[in-house]
Design a protein around this motif. Structure first.
Motif, short mmCIF file in Angstrom:
data_model
loop_
_atom_site.label_atom_id
_atom_site.label_comp_id
_atom_site.label_asym_id
_atom_site.label_seq_id
_atom_site.Cartn_x
_atom_site.Cartn_y
_atom_site.Cartn_z
N ALA A 39 1.72 7.76 -0.28
CA ALA A 39 2.57 8.73 -0.98
C ALA A 39 3.62 7.98 -1.77
O ALA A 39 4.46 7.31 -1.18
N GLY A 40 3.54 8.07 -3.09
CA GLY A 40 4.51 7.40 -3.94
C GLY A 40 4.05 6.02 -4.38
O GLY A 40 4.37 5.03 -3.73
N THR A 41 3.29 5.95 -5.46
CA THR A 41 2.82 4.66 -5.98
C THR A 41 4.00 3.80 -6.40
O THR A 41 4.00 2.58 -6.18
N GLY A 42 4.99 4.44 -7.03
CA GLY A 42 6.20 3.72 -7.44
C GLY A 42 5.91 2.56 -8.36
O GLY A 42 5.20 2.69 -9.35
N ASN A 43 6.42 1.37 -8.00
CA ASN A 43 6.20 0.19 -8.83
C ASN A 43 4.90 -0.53 -8.50
O ASN A 43 4.59 -1.56 -9.09
N GLY A 44 4.16 -0.01 -7.51
CA GLY A 44 2.83 -0.55 -7.21
C GLY A 44 2.81 -1.76 -6.31
O GLY A 44 1.73 -2.29 -6.01
N ILE A 45 3.95 -2.20 -5.84
CA ILE A 45 3.99 -3.42 -5.02
C ILE A 45 3.24 -3.24 -3.70
O ILE A 45 2.51 -4.14 -3.25
N LEU A 46 3.40 -2.09 -3.08
CA LEU A 46 2.69 -1.81 -1.83
C LEU A 46 1.24 -1.46 -2.10
O LEU A 46 0.33 -1.92 -1.39
N THR A 47 0.99 -0.70 -3.15
CA THR A 47 -0.36 -0.29 -3.53
C THR A 47 -1.26 -1.51 -3.73
O THR A 47 -2.41 -1.55 -3.28
N SER A 93 -7.92 10.51 5.31
CA SER A 93 -7.80 9.05 5.29
C SER A 93 -7.76 8.53 6.73
O SER A 93 -7.59 9.29 7.68
N ASP A 94 -7.93 7.22 6.85
CA ASP A 94 -7.80 6.58 8.15
C ASP A 94 -6.35 6.21 8.43
O ASP A 94 -5.88 6.33 9.56
N VAL A 95 -5.67 5.75 7.40
CA VAL A 95 -4.31 5.24 7.55
C VAL A 95 -3.42 5.83 6.45
O VAL A 95 -3.84 5.94 5.30
N PHE A 96 -2.19 6.18 6.83
CA PHE A 96 -1.19 6.63 5.86
C PHE A 96 -0.10 5.57 5.83
O PHE A 96 0.46 5.20 6.86
N VAL A 97 0.20 5.07 4.62
CA VAL A 97 1.23 4.05 4.45
C VAL A 97 2.11 4.46 3.29
O VAL A 97 1.60 4.83 2.22
N SER A 98 3.42 4.40 3.48
CA SER A 98 4.30 4.85 2.39
C SER A 98 5.72 4.33 2.54
O SER A 98 6.24 4.22 3.64
N ASN A 99 6.32 4.02 1.39
CA ASN A 99 7.76 3.84 1.29
C ASN A 99 8.28 5.16 0.75
O ASN A 99 8.30 5.40 -0.45
N LEU A 100 8.68 6.04 1.65
CA LEU A 100 8.97 7.43 1.28
C LEU A 100 10.25 7.57 0.47
O LEU A 100 11.27 6.95 0.80
N PRO A 101 10.22 8.39 -0.59
CA PRO A 101 11.48 8.82 -1.18
C PRO A 101 12.29 9.54 -0.10
O PRO A 101 11.74 10.37 0.64
#
Length: 236
Positions: A39-47, A93-101
C-alpha cells in the motif's frame, strides 16, 4: 506560508534510509514463490527491493503523480502498479508490506482484519501502534485495539527515527509484524465501532438497548476485554 502538496496532505513521508529498508525486507522474509501486496508505492524504494525477491508485487498508489512517476521509473516484469485506494478494494496476497501514510493506519488495520494473508510487516506511527496493544480501561483503549487483539498476533520489531524519512515527520515511527489469528467481516467492525461510540456507558445498558442483553455488572464498554466486545458485537 507555502502550500501543502497533495502528497503531504496524504501524510506521506518517504523512507530514505537504506539500513532501515534492509531491516524491513529482512523482517518480511519474502520468498520467491510469494505474492506481495504493498500500500503506497511512493518513491518506489521499498517496491524495488520487494520485486527483487517476490514472485509478484502488486503495489497500490492513490496519488496520480506518484503513480505516473512509478510507472516511468519502476520496470520489473513481476510488478503490477495500480492507481487506486487499496483499502477500498480486495487484494489476495501472501504478504502485506507497507510504509503506511500516517493518516491511513486505521484504514489499513481494519482492511487487513478482513483479508487473508500469512503475515504483514508495516511501518506506522508509533503512537498508533501503541493503541493496538492497549488493554481495557486504558484511556487509549479503542475499537481498533479490540480488532487488533482479536485478529492478530502483534510484534513490535524496531523503532524508526524521524531523520530516516524525506521529508522528516513530526512523529516517531515503528515497524510491526502482524500474523493473522482470526478474520472478521466489515459488518462486525462497524458494530465494534458502534459499541465504542458509547464507550463510557454501562455495558449491560448498552447491550440491552441493542437487543443483546447481558449482565456485565457495573463495567463500562471500555472495560470489557476484546473477546467480550467481539462476542457482544456478534449478537447485535
Amino acid at each position: 506560508m507555502p502550500r501543502r502538496t497533495k502528497t503531504q496532505s496524504l501524510g506521506q513521508h518517504f523512507l530514505a534510509d537504506r539500513k532501515v529498508l534492509a531491516k524491513i525486507i529482512d523482517a518480511s522474509a519474502v520468498g520467491k514463490d510469494e505474492v506481495v501486496c504493498e500500500a503506497g508505492t511512493g518513491n518506489g524504494i521499498l517496491t524495488t527491493e520487494l520485486c527483487k525477491r517476490a514472485k509478484k508485487v502488486v503495489s497500490y498508489e492513490v496519488d496520480r503523480a506518484l503513480y505516473a512517476r512509478a510507472q516511468a521509473a519502476l520496470v520489473f516484469p513481476n510488478l503490477e502498479l495500480v492507481n487506486a485506494d487499496l483499502f477500498k478494494a480486495n487484494a489476495e496476497s501472501d504478504v502485506f508490506v507497507s510504509n503506511l501514510p500516517y493518516s491511513r493506519s486505521r484504514d489499513a488495520l481494519e482492511w487487513l482484519a478482513v483479508q487473508k494473508f500469512s503475515r504483514a510487516v508495516v511501518m506506522m506511527q508509533k503512537e498508533f501502534a501503541g493503541k493496538l496493544l492497549t488493554k481495557p480501561s486504558d484511556e487509549n483503549y479503542r475499537a481498533v485495539s479490540v480488532i487488533a487483539s482479536h485478529c492478530f498476533s502483534i510484534e513490535l520489531l524496531f523503532d524508526v527515527g524521524r531523520d530516516c524519512f524525506e521529508p522528516p515527520p513530526k512523529v516517531e515511527s515503528v515497524v510491526i509484524r502482524l500474523v493473522p489469528k482470526n478474520t472478521v467481516t466489515k459488518e462486525l467492525i462497524k458494530k465494534v465501532n458502534r459499541l465504542f461510540s458509547q464507550r463510557n456507558k454501562k455495558a449491560s445498558t448498552v447491550s440491552a438497548r441493542l437487543g443483546a442483553a447481558k449482565d456485565y455488572g457495573d463495567r463500562r464498554i471500555d472495560q470489557l476485554a476484546p473477546a467480550e466486545i467481539v462476542a457482544l458485537a456478534e449478537r447485535i
